[in-house]
Write a protein that holds these residues in place. Structure first.
Motif, PDB file in Angstrom:
ATOM      1  N   GLY A   1     -13.380 -14.197  -1.559  1.00 45.98           N
ATOM      2  CA  GLY A   1     -14.638 -13.592  -1.937  1.00 45.98           C
ATOM      3  C   GLY A   1     -14.421 -12.342  -2.739  1.00 45.98           C
ATOM      4  N   PRO A   2     -15.482 -11.595  -2.931  1.00 46.77           N
ATOM      5  CA  PRO A   2     -15.378 -10.374  -3.732  1.00 46.77           C
ATOM      6  C   PRO A   2     -14.405  -9.361  -3.113  1.00 46.77           C
ATOM      7  CG  PRO A   2     -17.679 -10.917  -3.299  1.00 46.77           C
ATOM      8  CD  PRO A   2     -16.839 -11.843  -2.474  1.00 46.77           C
ATOM      9  N   ILE A   3     -13.772  -8.612  -3.966  1.00 42.61           N
ATOM     10  CA  ILE A   3     -12.836  -7.579  -3.506  1.00 42.61           C
ATOM     11  C   ILE A   3     -13.641  -6.346  -3.123  1.00 42.61           C
ATOM     12  CG2 ILE A   3     -10.973  -6.046  -4.220  1.00 42.61           C
ATOM     13  CD1 ILE A   3      -9.961  -8.276  -5.984  1.00 42.61           C
ATOM     14  N   GLY A   4     -13.435  -5.881  -1.911  1.00 44.04           N
ATOM     15  CA  GLY A   4     -14.134  -4.702  -1.431  1.00 44.04           C
ATOM     16  C   GLY A   4     -13.161  -3.665  -0.927  1.00 44.04           C
ATOM     17  N   PRO A   5     -13.666  -2.540  -0.479  1.00 41.51           N
ATOM     18  CA  PRO A   5     -12.786  -1.487   0.026  1.00 41.51           C
ATOM     19  C   PRO A   5     -12.010  -1.940   1.260  1.00 41.51           C
ATOM     20  CG  PRO A   5     -15.044  -0.673  -0.259  1.00 41.51           C
ATOM     21  CD  PRO A   5     -15.078  -2.146  -0.464  1.00 41.51           C
ATOM     22  N   GLY A   6     -10.800  -1.466   1.371  1.00 39.99           N
ATOM     23  CA  GLY A   6      -9.982  -1.795   2.535  1.00 39.99           C
ATOM     24  C   GLY A   6      -8.524  -1.958   2.170  1.00 39.99           C
ATOM     25  N   PRO A   7      -7.694  -1.978   3.191  1.00 42.81           N
ATOM     26  CA  PRO A   7      -6.253  -2.059   2.934  1.00 42.81           C
ATOM     27  C   PRO A   7      -5.824  -3.388   2.317  1.00 42.81           C
ATOM     28  CG  PRO A   7      -6.711  -2.182   5.291  1.00 42.81           C
ATOM     29  CD  PRO A   7      -8.004  -1.844   4.610  1.00 42.81           C
ATOM     30  N   SER A   8      -6.517  -4.477   2.607  1.00 44.73           N
ATOM     31  CA  SER A   8      -6.103  -5.760   2.045  1.00 44.73           C
ATOM     32  C   SER A   8      -6.247  -5.764   0.525  1.00 44.73           C
ATOM     33  CB  SER A   8      -6.900  -6.904   2.662  1.00 44.73           C
ATOM     34  OG  SER A   8      -8.270  -6.768   2.387  1.00 44.73           O
ATOM     35  N   SER A   9      -7.300  -5.174   0.019  1.00 46.90           N
ATOM     36  CA  SER A   9      -7.481  -5.085  -1.433  1.00 46.90           C
ATOM     37  C   SER A   9      -6.443  -4.171  -2.066  1.00 46.90           C
ATOM     38  CB  SER A   9      -8.881  -4.567  -1.765  1.00 46.90           C
ATOM     39  OG  SER A   9      -9.855  -5.448  -1.277  1.00 46.90           O
ATOM     40  N   THR A  10      -6.112  -3.102  -1.381  1.00 44.27           N
ATOM     41  CA  THR A  10      -5.100  -2.190  -1.900  1.00 44.27           C
ATOM     42  C   THR A  10      -3.737  -2.866  -1.953  1.00 44.27           C
ATOM     43  OG1 THR A  10      -6.337  -0.345  -0.942  1.00 44.27           O
ATOM     44  CG2 THR A  10      -4.070   0.091  -1.614  1.00 44.27           C
ATOM     45  N   PHE A  11      -3.369  -3.571  -0.904  1.00 39.68           N
ATOM     46  CA  PHE A  11      -2.095  -4.292  -0.902  1.00 39.68           C
ATOM     47  C   PHE A  11      -2.081  -5.404  -1.950  1.00 39.68           C
ATOM     48  CE2 PHE A  11      -1.476  -2.803   3.628  1.00 39.68           C
ATOM     49  CZ  PHE A  11      -0.414  -1.957   3.317  1.00 39.68           C
ATOM     50  N   LEU A  12      -3.216  -6.079  -2.117  1.00 41.83           N
ATOM     51  CA  LEU A  12      -3.303  -7.119  -3.141  1.00 41.83           C
ATOM     52  C   LEU A  12      -3.063  -6.520  -4.523  1.00 41.83           C
ATOM     53  CD1 LEU A  12      -3.943 -10.013  -4.050  1.00 41.83           C
ATOM     54  CD2 LEU A  12      -6.361  -9.329  -4.116  1.00 41.83           C
ATOM     55  N   GLY A  13      -3.677  -5.373  -4.787  1.00 43.04           N
ATOM     56  CA  GLY A  13      -3.474  -4.707  -6.068  1.00 43.04           C
ATOM     57  C   GLY A  13      -2.031  -4.293  -6.283  1.00 43.04           C
ATOM     58  N   LEU A  14      -1.397  -3.771  -5.249  1.00 38.39           N
ATOM     59  CA  LEU A  14       0.012  -3.400  -5.362  1.00 38.39           C
ATOM     60  C   LEU A  14       0.890  -4.620  -5.597  1.00 38.39           C
ATOM     61  CD1 LEU A  14       0.233  -0.693  -2.559  1.00 38.39           C
ATOM     62  CD2 LEU A  14       0.237  -0.336  -5.036  1.00 38.39           C
ATOM     63  N   TYR A  15       0.547  -5.724  -4.952  1.00 35.45           N
ATOM     64  CA  TYR A  15       1.279  -6.971  -5.146  1.00 35.45           C
ATOM     65  C   TYR A  15       1.183  -7.435  -6.600  1.00 35.45           C
ATOM     66  CZ  TYR A  15       2.363 -11.965  -4.610  1.00 35.45           C
ATOM     67  OH  TYR A  15       2.889 -13.227  -4.745  1.00 35.45           O
ATOM     68  N   LEU A  16      -0.028  -7.428  -7.145  1.00 35.81           N
ATOM     69  CA  LEU A  16      -0.211  -7.832  -8.534  1.00 35.81           C
ATOM     70  C   LEU A  16       0.509  -6.884  -9.489  1.00 35.81           C
ATOM     71  CD1 LEU A  16      -3.978  -8.854  -8.498  1.00 35.81           C
ATOM     72  CD2 LEU A  16      -1.999 -10.356  -8.755  1.00 35.81           C
ATOM     73  N   MET A  17       0.449  -5.600  -9.209  1.00 38.42           N
ATOM     74  CA  MET A  17       1.119  -4.633 -10.072  1.00 38.42           C
ATOM     75  C   MET A  17       2.639  -4.779 -10.007  1.00 38.42           C
ATOM     76  SD  MET A  17      -1.387  -1.389  -9.478  1.00 38.42           S
ATOM     77  CE  MET A  17      -0.698  -0.324 -10.729  1.00 38.42           C
ATOM     78  N   ALA A  18       3.156  -5.179  -8.856  1.00 38.49           N
ATOM     79  CA  ALA A  18       4.593  -5.423  -8.744  1.00 38.49           C
ATOM     80  C   ALA A  18       4.989  -6.605  -9.625  1.00 38.49           C
ATOM     81  CB  ALA A  18       4.970  -5.678  -7.287  1.00 38.49           C
ATOM     82  N   TRP A  19       4.170  -7.654  -9.649  1.00 35.93           N
ATOM     83  CA  TRP A  19       4.445  -8.776 -10.553  1.00 35.93           C
ATOM     84  C   TRP A  19       4.431  -8.298 -12.000  1.00 35.93           C
ATOM     85  CZ3 TRP A  19       6.678 -13.211 -10.087  1.00 35.93           C
ATOM     86  CH2 TRP A  19       6.641 -13.907  -8.899  1.00 35.93           C
TER      87      TRP A  19
END
Length: 106
Positions: free
Chosen positions: A26-44
């Motif tokens: 679903g939509p990305i909202g505030p929280g640690p899961s979204s932050t970790f997802l963003g860091l994961y994508l940025m690592a790629w």
């Protein structure tokens, strides 16, 4: 060999952290899961960028540049910049959303 395994380990740790923090579809909202997802994508994104300059260093970066040269359309090493920019942009938006600084769900 150790460098490639280390890079893969970074991706695995970030992916596990994303899933363990309760990422839901679903939509990305505030929280640690979204932050970790963003860091994961940025690592790629960082790894695709590194593959352009340092593909001679390890098997993992050679594999990423191979993807750019054989599975991309248009084919070529320059696609590493495109993939890096795309991952950094989407990852950055996910991190900012996860920190509550922007609302991308609207």
């Amino acid at each position: 060999m150790a460098l490639g395994i280390g890079l893969i380990a970074v991706l695995v740790v970030l992916l596990v952290a994303t899933l363990a923090s309760g990422l839901e579809a679903g939509p990305i909202g505030p929280g640690p899961s979204s932050t970790f997802l963003g860091l994961y994508l940025m690592a790629w994104g960082a790894m695709f960028l590194a593959s352009y300059y340092f593909s001679h260093k390890t098997f993992f970066l050679r594999g990423l540049i191979w993807v750019c040269e054989h599975w991309s359309s248009p084919k070529g090493r320059g696609m590493a910049f495109f993939y890096a920019a795309l991952a950094m942009l989407l990852g950055g938006l996910a991190v900012l959303s996860g920190l509550g600084l922007i609302d991308v769900a609207a």
